[in-house]
Design a protein around this motif. Structure first.
Motif, mmCIF file in Angstrom:
data_model
loop_
_atom_site.group_PDB
_atom_site.id
_atom_site.type_symbol
_atom_site.label_atom_id
_atom_site.label_comp_id
_atom_site.label_asym_id
_atom_site.label_seq_id
_atom_site.Cartn_x
_atom_site.Cartn_y
_atom_site.Cartn_z
ATOM 1 N N LEU A 108 0.810 -1.217 0.000
ATOM 2 C CA LEU A 108 0.000 0.000 0.000
ATOM 3 C C LEU A 108 0.844 1.269 0.000
ATOM 4 O O LEU A 108 0.309 2.356 -0.236
ATOM 5 C CB LEU A 108 -0.931 0.003 1.225
ATOM 6 N N VAL A 109 2.140 1.154 0.242
ATOM 7 C CA VAL A 109 2.980 2.355 0.272
ATOM 8 C C VAL A 109 3.305 2.860 -1.123
ATOM 9 O O VAL A 109 3.878 3.943 -1.265
ATOM 10 C CB VAL A 109 4.294 2.100 1.044
ATOM 11 N N ASN A 110 2.958 2.088 -2.152
ATOM 12 C CA ASN A 110 3.236 2.547 -3.514
ATOM 13 C C ASN A 110 2.082 2.177 -4.449
ATOM 14 O O ASN A 110 2.281 1.559 -5.498
ATOM 15 C CB ASN A 110 4.537 1.949 -4.042
ATOM 16 N N LEU A 111 0.890 2.581 -4.081
ATOM 17 C CA LEU A 111 -0.274 2.330 -4.921
ATOM 18 C C LEU A 111 -0.098 3.037 -6.260
ATOM 19 O O LEU A 111 0.473 4.129 -6.329
ATOM 20 C CB LEU A 111 -1.539 2.828 -4.229
ATOM 21 N N PRO A 112 -0.577 2.431 -7.342
ATOM 22 C CA PRO A 112 -0.349 3.016 -8.665
ATOM 23 C C PRO A 112 -1.066 4.352 -8.854
ATOM 24 O O PRO A 112 -2.104 4.613 -8.242
ATOM 25 C CB PRO A 112 -0.901 1.952 -9.614
ATOM 26 N N LYS A 113 -0.494 5.140 -9.710
ATOM 27 C CA LYS A 113 -1.071 6.438 -10.051
ATOM 28 C C LYS A 113 -2.451 6.236 -10.682
ATOM 29 O O LYS A 113 -2.643 5.378 -11.529
ATOM 30 C CB LYS A 113 -0.153 7.167 -11.026
ATOM 31 N N GLY A 114 -3.418 7.025 -10.227
ATOM 32 C CA GLY A 114 -4.769 6.907 -10.762
ATOM 33 C C GLY A 114 -5.630 5.882 -10.049
ATOM 34 O O GLY A 114 -6.741 5.587 -10.497
ATOM 35 N N PHE A 115 -5.147 5.337 -8.938
ATOM 36 C CA PHE A 115 -5.928 4.365 -8.173
ATOM 37 C C PHE A 115 -7.071 5.105 -7.473
ATOM 38 O O PHE A 115 -6.861 5.885 -6.543
ATOM 39 C CB PHE A 115 -5.018 3.666 -7.159
ATOM 40 N N GLN A 116 -8.310 4.853 -7.911
ATOM 41 C CA GLN A 116 -9.432 5.692 -7.504
ATOM 42 C C GLN A 116 -9.890 5.499 -6.067
ATOM 43 O O GLN A 116 -10.629 6.334 -5.532
ATOM 44 C CB GLN A 116 -10.631 5.444 -8.436
ATOM 45 N N LEU A 117 -9.488 4.420 -5.423
ATOM 46 C CA LEU A 117 -10.004 4.121 -4.087
ATOM 47 C C LEU A 117 -9.330 4.926 -2.986
ATOM 48 O O LEU A 117 -9.787 4.897 -1.834
ATOM 49 C CB LEU A 117 -9.842 2.627 -3.805
ATOM 50 N N TRP B 253 -1.951 9.786 -1.867
ATOM 51 C CA TRP B 253 -1.538 8.506 -1.277
ATOM 52 C C TRP B 253 -0.867 7.585 -2.289
ATOM 53 O O TRP B 253 -0.378 6.521 -1.924
ATOM 54 C CB TRP B 253 -2.759 7.783 -0.678
ATOM 55 N N THR B 254 -0.875 7.959 -3.545
ATOM 56 C CA THR B 254 -0.339 7.073 -4.581
ATOM 57 C C THR B 254 1.138 7.355 -4.837
ATOM 58 O O THR B 254 1.617 8.485 -4.668
ATOM 59 C CB THR B 254 -1.120 7.242 -5.888
ATOM 60 N N GLU B 255 1.841 6.321 -5.249
ATOM 61 C CA GLU B 255 3.257 6.394 -5.628
ATOM 62 C C GLU B 255 4.125 7.056 -4.551
ATOM 63 O O GLU B 255 5.079 7.761 -4.852
ATOM 64 C CB GLU B 255 3.424 7.135 -6.959
ATOM 65 N N ARG B 256 3.816 6.804 -3.299
ATOM 66 C CA ARG B 256 4.592 7.413 -2.206
ATOM 67 C C ARG B 256 5.987 6.808 -2.117
ATOM 68 O O ARG B 256 6.960 7.502 -1.831
ATOM 69 C CB ARG B 256 3.855 7.245 -0.877
ATOM 70 N N PRO C 216 -0.013 2.938 -15.170
ATOM 71 C CA PRO C 216 -0.659 1.706 -14.707
ATOM 72 C C PRO C 216 -1.755 1.250 -15.659
ATOM 73 O O PRO C 216 -2.446 2.059 -16.271
ATOM 74 C CB PRO C 216 -1.245 2.112 -13.346
ATOM 75 N N SER C 217 -1.869 -0.053 -15.786
ATOM 76 C CA SER C 217 -2.873 -0.630 -16.676
ATOM 77 C C SER C 217 -3.766 -1.575 -15.882
ATOM 78 O O SER C 217 -3.294 -2.560 -15.319
ATOM 79 C CB SER C 217 -2.188 -1.389 -17.818
ATOM 80 N N TRP C 218 -5.063 -1.264 -15.850
ATOM 81 C CA TRP C 218 -6.002 -2.121 -15.136
ATOM 82 C C TRP C 218 -6.090 -3.493 -15.799
ATOM 83 O O TRP C 218 -6.216 -4.510 -15.117
ATOM 84 C CB TRP C 218 -7.382 -1.463 -15.092
ATOM 85 N N THR C 219 -6.050 -3.511 -17.123
ATOM 86 C CA THR C 219 -6.148 -4.802 -17.814
ATOM 87 C C THR C 219 -4.966 -5.699 -17.480
ATOM 88 O O THR C 219 -5.115 -6.917 -17.335
ATOM 89 C CB THR C 219 -6.225 -4.589 -19.332
#
Length: 701
Positions: A508-517, A522-525, A546-549
């Motif tokens: 969770l310390v490096n959630l991808p850019k554009g993660f809507q939740l 908080w992203t890419e820390r 980041p790619s969701w697919t």
């Protein structure tokens, strides 16, 4: 201590500012603490009530606290425009106008590494107080465990390549001592020697690479200056390529990359806590750290940007496949995890090879937690089930060891890349960083490494499969061993839960850019605080989108690996009957059992050739040619000596001496006649001589 940076880094972006803080300025204290523990245990350990474990626990605990404090100061110093590292430097040696300096370098990479090393080391120390309790070399074990920690901490804070070599070799010496801890067993001492000798092969590359960079950079060992010159064109591409290839040999040996990984599974001969420390936080990640620290050299040397393949990425991708497939044929739980480590190290090297620097370090960070948990979990199983590591003698341990089972399962799922555990986020970032996806929105990155993403996805499926097999054979079914298995004590279980907890949340310390939740802040820390930016000693790398697919597909791949393995386990008998007649299946199984025959190549062909025909040939050459030359030279010398003695010495030299002596004797006899003893006679002679002398003067002058 001076907290300044070399001129090469000072020319960076104006927005970049200097990190400050007492812990950052005095980072040299960090490796000093476990180093002092080593000497205290070595000289006084056996006289202590604890037999030496307390100094190790105290110093690694203090090192962890120090690392956390340094990390807090670093996080508070990082700015949006970049942060200059904290550099301390001391003159160590000076001669003929050349100054050799040592010192410290603290940046984001250092902060991540010191936290991982000190945390895993502290937990291993706690775990070991129970695991090796009563061991005949208990004091020796804790002494070298402390030195191991000090050596790795010294490596990650070093600001010069010559200092890194010293720490690199210390890590190797400590690993040899700990792998060979039970040296009475020949297989254990052999495993230690194999690790030492294999690493010596790679270390030649390290020395050559450092020497090349020293002269190419104008006579400096400074990491910052070397990287800056490499990125600015101050060192030619050919020189960087040769240096990078030489250094890659060191990386391959230390971090178990193809083809020098054969020592790493044998290193399981050491105590299990040592295996956890080696495979999660110290020795094997040293090679990955070397690439990350000298990334400017590798980035330019292998022309990573804008490419589709290079040697670094290819070696990493090949290693990740080799390690994953070999894990299938193992029945020893520690060897399964050892080959898994080889595979995951390949992932990290591949990530560095495709330009995904942050993803590689992020995976190193998360991997340390779930891999240490798995190794310590395997030790817990063995500790409580009769001392065996053979999974064929386990089974059914789920109900007997609920804490060990739950933590092992969490770590296994994290390793397999199952969301939302830590391994999923770091692996997905590596796959995205290859730039080889491009479905429903490209992932960007530094190139189009399509082959790398294919091999990475295959490894994801293989990892999920062999860990499912491992968990099932160990914890499910009926117990097949001896004795009465039971849950381990708190000093073993508590470290397992700490590591399992980190394996759950570390991603969770490096959630991808554009993660809507989560909020954008908080992203890419992890990348923001760890990756150097705004400085000239680190390349300007492109970050993948980041790619969701891709994330969904990687989850499907991991799920397929788990599902197919479960299906195989349920229908094992039918599948075995169908494949028993298949020559292809038989050949494939034999290849995996024999580890791709690399051990046979090294020990069965190369070693036997060196010890057999080659040694016999060298021996024959020595006896026939070299000894022949020496003997001929000796005979010639004897003959020449006889001639000199008989002809020259005896006849000429002695003849002249004897003739001179005879003439002298005869002259003496004649002169003796003059000596009558009468004064009047001597006076007459003197008067006559004076007359003759006067006449000569008159005539000639």
């Amino acid at each position: 201590m001076t907290a300044t940076i070399f001129a090469a880094a000072e020319t960076s972006t104006e927005a970049a500012h200097q990190a400050t803080g007492w812990f950052l300025d005095n980072i040299w204290i960090l490796p000093l603490m476990p180093a002092l523990s080593f000497f205290a245990i070595l000289f006084l350990g056996k006289k202590m009530r604890c037999r030496g474990s307390d100094p190790g626990l105290l110093t690694t605990g203090l090192a962890l606290a120090f690392s956390i404090a340094a990390g807090i100061q670093w996080l508070g110093s990082v700015g949006e425009g970049g942060t200059l590292p904290v550099v301390g430097e001391w003159k160590w040696y000076s001669a003929a106008g050349f100054d050799l300096s040592v010192g410290t370098l603290v940046d984001g990479l250092t902060i991540a590494m010191i936290f991982v090393v000190s945390l895993v080391s502290f937990l291993v120390h706690v775990y070991s107080t129970d695991y090796v309790k009563g061991d005949r070399r208990y004091t020796h074990y804790f002494a070298f465990l402390s030195l191991f920690t000090a050596s790795m901490l010294l490596l990650v804070i070093s600001n010069s390549t010559i200092q890194m070599i010293v720490a690199w070799e210390l890590v190797g010496v400590c690993s040899f001592s700990l792998i060979s801890h039970w040296w009475e067993d020949k297989s254990n001492s052999g495993a230690g020697l194999k690790a030492m000798l294999t690493n010596r092969v790679g270390d030649i590359g390290l020395l050559i690479g450092v020497a090349i960079l020293f002269f190419a950079a104008g006579g400096t060992f400074s990491v910052l200056e070397i990287n800056s010159l490499a990125l600015s064109g101050g060192i030619s591409h050919l020189v960087l390529l040769v240096a990078a290839c030489a250094l890659l040999a060191a990386v391959a040996s230390k971090s178990g990359q193809f083809p020098l990984y054969t020592w790493l599974p044998d290193a399981m001969a050491g105590p299990t806590p040592v295996s956890a420390l080696i495979h999660a936080a110290t020795m094997v990640v040293a090679g990955v750290f070397l690439v990350a620290r000298l990334y400017g050299v590798f980035f330019e040397g292998f022309a990573i940007a804008g490419s589709s393949i290079n040697l670094l990425a290819l070696i990493g991708a090949a290693t990740t496949i080799f390690g994953a497939t070999l894990a299938f044929a193992q029945t020893d739980i520690k060897r399964v995890l050892a080959y898994s480590t080889i595979s995951q190290l390949g992932y990290m090297v591949m990530a560095l090879g495709v330009g995904a620097w942050t993803a590689a370090i992020f995976h190193l960070f998360t991997h340390a937690f779930f891999k240490a948990c798995l190794f310590l979990g395997s030790g817990s199983v063995s500790h409580a089930a009769g001392g065996t590591f053979d999974m064929r003698k386990m089974g059914g341990l789920k109900q007997h060891m609920p804490h060990t089972y739950k933590t092992f399962l969490i770590a296994s799922l994290a390793l397999a890349g199952v969301a939302p555990l830590a391994g999923f986020w770091s692996k997905d970032e590596i796959l995205a960083g290859t730039g080889g996806w491009g479905i429903f929105g490209g992932t960007g990155g530094n190139g189009a490494y399509t082959l790398m993403i294919v091999m990475g996805l295959i490894t994801t499926a293989l990892t999920a499969a062999y860990m499912t097999r491992c968990v099932y054979m160990t914890f499910h079914g009926d117990y097949r061993g001896e004795g009465h298995p039971h849950e381990s004590g708190k000093r073993i279980v508590v470290p397992l839960w700490v590591l399992a907890g980190l394996a759950t949340v570390a991603g969770l310390v490096n959630l991808p850019k554009g993660f809507q939740l989560v909020p954008k802040s908080w992203t890419e820390r992890f990348g923001h605080f760890i990756e150097p930016h705004g400085v000239t000693y680190f390349p300007k790398i492109e970050h993948a989108t980041p790619s969701w697919t891709l994330g969904i597909f990687s989850i499907i791949v991991a799920g397929a690996g788990i599902s197919l393995t479960v299906l195989y386990i349920k229908r094992k008998q039918q599948i075995a009957e169908r494949t028993s007649q298949s020559k292809l299946a038989s050949v494939g199984y034999n290849i995996l059992v024999n580890k791709y025959y690399l051990d046979h190549l090294y020990s069965g062909i190369i070693t036997k050739t060196v010890r057999g025909p080659l040694a016999a040939g060298v021996n024959r050459f020595d006896k026939t040619v070299i000894d022949g030359v020496v003997n001929a030279a000796g005979k010639t010398s004897v003959a020449a000596g006889n001639i000199i003695y008989n002809q020259i010495d005896q006849k000429i030299v002695d003849g002249l001496v004897n003739a001179t002596a005879i003439q002298t004797e005869e002259a003496g006899e004649e002169l003796r006649k003059i000596q009558t003893g009468k004064v009047q006679h001597y006076g007459s002679i003197m008067f006559a001589s004076a007359i003759v002398f006067t006449l000569l003067i008159i005539i000639f002058i």
